[in-house]
Motif scaffolding. Structure first.
Motif, PDB file in Angstrom:
ATOM      1  N   ALA A  17     -31.735 -36.805  24.964  1.00 26.85           N
ATOM      2  CA  ALA A  17     -31.678 -35.883  23.820  1.00 26.85           C
ATOM      3  C   ALA A  17     -31.801 -36.634  22.504  1.00 26.85           C
ATOM      4  O   ALA A  17     -31.163 -37.666  22.300  1.00 26.85           O
ATOM      5  CB  ALA A  17     -30.354 -35.115  23.847  1.00 26.85           C
ATOM      6  N   THR A  73     -40.919 -29.359  27.249  1.00 25.68           N
ATOM      7  CA  THR A  73     -40.353 -28.732  28.451  1.00 25.68           C
ATOM      8  C   THR A  73     -38.857 -28.428  28.288  1.00 25.68           C
ATOM      9  O   THR A  73     -38.322 -27.571  28.978  1.00 25.68           O
ATOM     10  CB  THR A  73     -40.582 -29.582  29.719  1.00 25.68           C
ATOM     11  N   GLY A  74     -38.201 -29.115  27.351  1.00 28.04           N
ATOM     12  CA  GLY A  74     -36.791 -28.822  27.075  1.00 28.04           C
ATOM     13  C   GLY A  74     -36.621 -27.372  26.622  1.00 28.04           C
ATOM     14  O   GLY A  74     -35.616 -26.725  26.898  1.00 28.04           O
ATOM     15  N   GLY A  98     -28.880 -26.168  23.458  1.00 23.47           N
ATOM     16  CA  GLY A  98     -29.037 -27.473  24.110  1.00 23.47           C
ATOM     17  C   GLY A  98     -28.015 -27.667  25.216  1.00 23.47           C
ATOM     18  O   GLY A  98     -28.321 -28.156  26.304  1.00 23.47           O
ATOM     19  N   ALA A 153     -28.888 -25.347  28.094  1.00 24.54           N
ATOM     20  CA  ALA A 153     -30.064 -25.880  28.806  1.00 24.54           C
ATOM     21  C   ALA A 153     -29.651 -26.965  29.790  1.00 24.54           C
ATOM     22  O   ALA A 153     -30.070 -26.969  30.954  1.00 24.54           O
ATOM     23  CB  ALA A 153     -31.049 -26.451  27.784  1.00 24.54           C
ATOM     24  N   ALA A 162     -30.077 -26.791  33.844  1.00 24.08           N
ATOM     25  CA  ALA A 162     -31.041 -27.779  34.353  1.00 24.08           C
ATOM     26  C   ALA A 162     -30.539 -28.533  35.583  1.00 24.08           C
ATOM     27  O   ALA A 162     -31.320 -29.198  36.257  1.00 24.08           O
ATOM     28  CB  ALA A 162     -31.396 -28.773  33.240  1.00 24.08           C
ATOM     29  N   ARG A 208     -35.088 -25.520  38.422  1.00 23.13           N
ATOM     30  CA  ARG A 208     -36.153 -26.507  38.244  1.00 23.13           C
ATOM     31  C   ARG A 208     -37.391 -26.097  39.039  1.00 23.13           C
ATOM     32  O   ARG A 208     -38.512 -26.204  38.563  1.00 23.13           O
ATOM     33  CB  ARG A 208     -35.675 -27.913  38.637  1.00 23.13           C
ATOM     34  N   GLN A 248     -45.156 -25.864  34.424  1.00 19.37           N
ATOM     35  CA  GLN A 248     -45.337 -27.213  33.864  1.00 19.37           C
ATOM     36  C   GLN A 248     -46.533 -27.930  34.501  1.00 19.37           C
ATOM     37  O   GLN A 248     -47.308 -28.599  33.826  1.00 19.37           O
ATOM     38  CB  GLN A 248     -44.061 -28.039  34.051  1.00 19.37           C
ATOM     39  N   ILE A 279     -40.847 -35.720  33.536  1.00 20.77           N
ATOM     40  CA  ILE A 279     -42.309 -35.533  33.554  1.00 20.77           C
ATOM     41  C   ILE A 279     -42.976 -36.668  34.346  1.00 20.77           C
ATOM     42  O   ILE A 279     -43.782 -36.422  35.244  1.00 20.77           O
ATOM     43  CB  ILE A 279     -42.887 -35.469  32.105  1.00 20.77           C
ATOM     44  N   ARG A 302     -29.962 -35.863  15.334  1.00 17.86           N
ATOM     45  CA  ARG A 302     -29.738 -34.472  15.739  1.00 17.86           C
ATOM     46  C   ARG A 302     -28.861 -33.755  14.720  1.00 17.86           C
ATOM     47  O   ARG A 302     -29.078 -32.590  14.409  1.00 17.86           O
ATOM     48  CB  ARG A 302     -29.109 -34.456  17.150  1.00 17.86           C
ATOM     49  N   ARG A 354     -27.053 -35.844  37.390  1.00 19.15           N
ATOM     50  CA  ARG A 354     -27.313 -34.744  38.337  1.00 19.15           C
ATOM     51  C   ARG A 354     -28.168 -35.233  39.510  1.00 19.15           C
ATOM     52  O   ARG A 354     -28.919 -36.216  39.393  1.00 19.15           O
ATOM     53  CB  ARG A 354     -27.997 -33.576  37.607  1.00 19.15           C
TER      54      ARG A 354
HETATM   55  O1   DC Z   1     -35.122 -32.062  25.300  1.00 19.13           O
HETATM   56  P1   DC Z   1     -34.043 -31.016  25.042  1.00 19.13           P
HETATM   57  O2   DC Z   1     -32.836 -31.547  24.344  1.00 19.13           O
HETATM   58  O3   DC Z   1     -34.601 -29.798  24.367  1.00 19.13           O
HETATM   59  O4   DC Z   1     -33.574 -30.553  26.511  1.00 19.13           O
HETATM   60  C1   DC Z   1     -32.523 -29.652  26.722  1.00 19.13           C
HETATM   61  C2   DC Z   1     -31.935 -29.848  28.112  1.00 19.13           C
HETATM   62  O5   DC Z   1     -32.874 -29.394  29.089  1.00 19.13           O
HETATM   63  C3   DC Z   1     -31.608 -31.283  28.507  1.00 19.13           C
HETATM   64  O6   DC Z   1     -30.281 -31.618  28.197  1.00 19.13           O
HETATM   65  C4   DC Z   1     -31.856 -31.323  29.993  1.00 19.13           C
HETATM   66  C5   DC Z   1     -32.850 -30.220  30.228  1.00 19.13           C
HETATM   67  N1   DC Z   1     -34.208 -30.699  30.526  1.00 19.13           N
HETATM   68  C6   DC Z   1     -34.480 -31.101  31.806  1.00 19.13           C
HETATM   69  O7   DC Z   1     -33.573 -31.141  32.649  1.00 19.13           O
HETATM   70  N2   DC Z   1     -35.737 -31.456  32.167  1.00 19.13           N
HETATM   71  C7   DC Z   1     -36.732 -31.446  31.266  1.00 19.13           C
HETATM   72  N3   DC Z   1     -37.973 -31.796  31.643  1.00 19.13           N
HETATM   73  C8   DC Z   1     -36.473 -31.078  29.938  1.00 19.13           C
HETATM   74  C9   DC Z   1     -35.178 -30.721  29.576  1.00 19.13           C
END
Ligand code: DC
Length: 216
Positions: A13, A35-36, A82, A85, A89, A95, A102, A119, A144, A174
């Motif tokens: 982040a 993708t976040g 955030g 998310a 995630a 996912r 994606q 990615i 941030r 995770r």
């Molecule tokens: O990049 P970001 O802070 O916007 O992402 C928010 C959350 O989303 C991050 O803490 C984990 C998840 N995330 C993820 O698991 N896989 C990704 N490709 C992008 C984000």
């Protein structure tokens, strides 16, 4: 040579990966997917639907119903989004529901740039160019905090730093697609760099990857 030139930009982040991805997109004329934002949308839309963020099946339903036109909401850019998310995630079901979107984006004929956490490891493991953008937690917290303050969120740097440490631990710890550099990713530590300096460094990494890709 693989069919399209994909640039994978991963990192924790507020590492600067989003800005770098956007700037590389402008330099190379490639579409960029943050993708976040997909995970942020799943988190916020799940909460709005009264779904429990720890419920994998319920949040996966939100993910399955996501479409590109739903992604423009400023509510997805907040501190709470955030955190939400990062919580959704962790679910492999969420996912999996976001995978095809994606991969389709990455498979565009002219190439694409995606920034996120997995990615280079999961979404586009064959990407010819992979960057892992990082910075110290303190530097990321300051960046941030400036961003959130500019958006009008009243929060202290200490609170943002605590958020970042929690998010780092959850995203890296995770089981499903944890945050980690792909073995062939080039590490870019932006702690001491301005955004222009970091963009130049990223561009050099991409140029070297492109030369290898063109020659292959
Ligand atoms: O990049 P970001 O802070 O916007 O992402 C928010 C959350 O989303 C991050 O803490 C984990 C998840 N995330 C993820 O698991 N896989 C990704 N490709 C992008 C984000």
């Amino acid at each position: 040579m693989t069919s399209s030139f994909v640039i994978a930009v991963d990192g924790p982040a507020a590492s600067g990966k989003g800005t770098i991805a956007t700037r590389l997109g402008a330099i190379y004329g490639l579409p960029v997917l943050d993708t976040g934002l997909l995970y942020r949308a799943v988190g916020v839309l799940s909460l709005r639907a009264g779904r429990d963020l720890d419920d994998a099946a319920a949040t996966a339903k939100t993910a399955a119903g996501l479409s590109a036109d739903l992604l423009e909401d400023p509510a997805f850019r907040t501190r709470a989004a955030g955190e939400a998310a990062s919580r959704v995630a962790v679910h492999p079901e969420v996912r999996a529901a976001l995978l095809a979107f994606q991969r389709d984006f990455a498979g565009q004929a002219g190439g694409a740039i995606l920034d996120g956490r997995d990615i280079g490891t999961v979404i586009a493991p064959d990407a010819p160019a992979k960057l892992y953008v990082t910075a110290s937690p303190e530097v990321r917290a300051e960046r941030r905090w400036k961003q959130l303050t500019a958006q009008g969120e009243g929060v202290s740097i200490e609170e943002v730093l605590a958020d970042i440490r929690i998010r780092d631990a959850r995203d890296s710890g995770r089981d499903a697609a944890p945050l980690k550099p792909a073995p062939d990713a080039v590490l870019l530590d932006t702690s001491e760099m301005t955004i222009d300096h970091a963009t130049d460094a990223a561009r050099r990494i991409v140029e070297a990857a492109r030369a290898r890709w063109t020659a292959s």
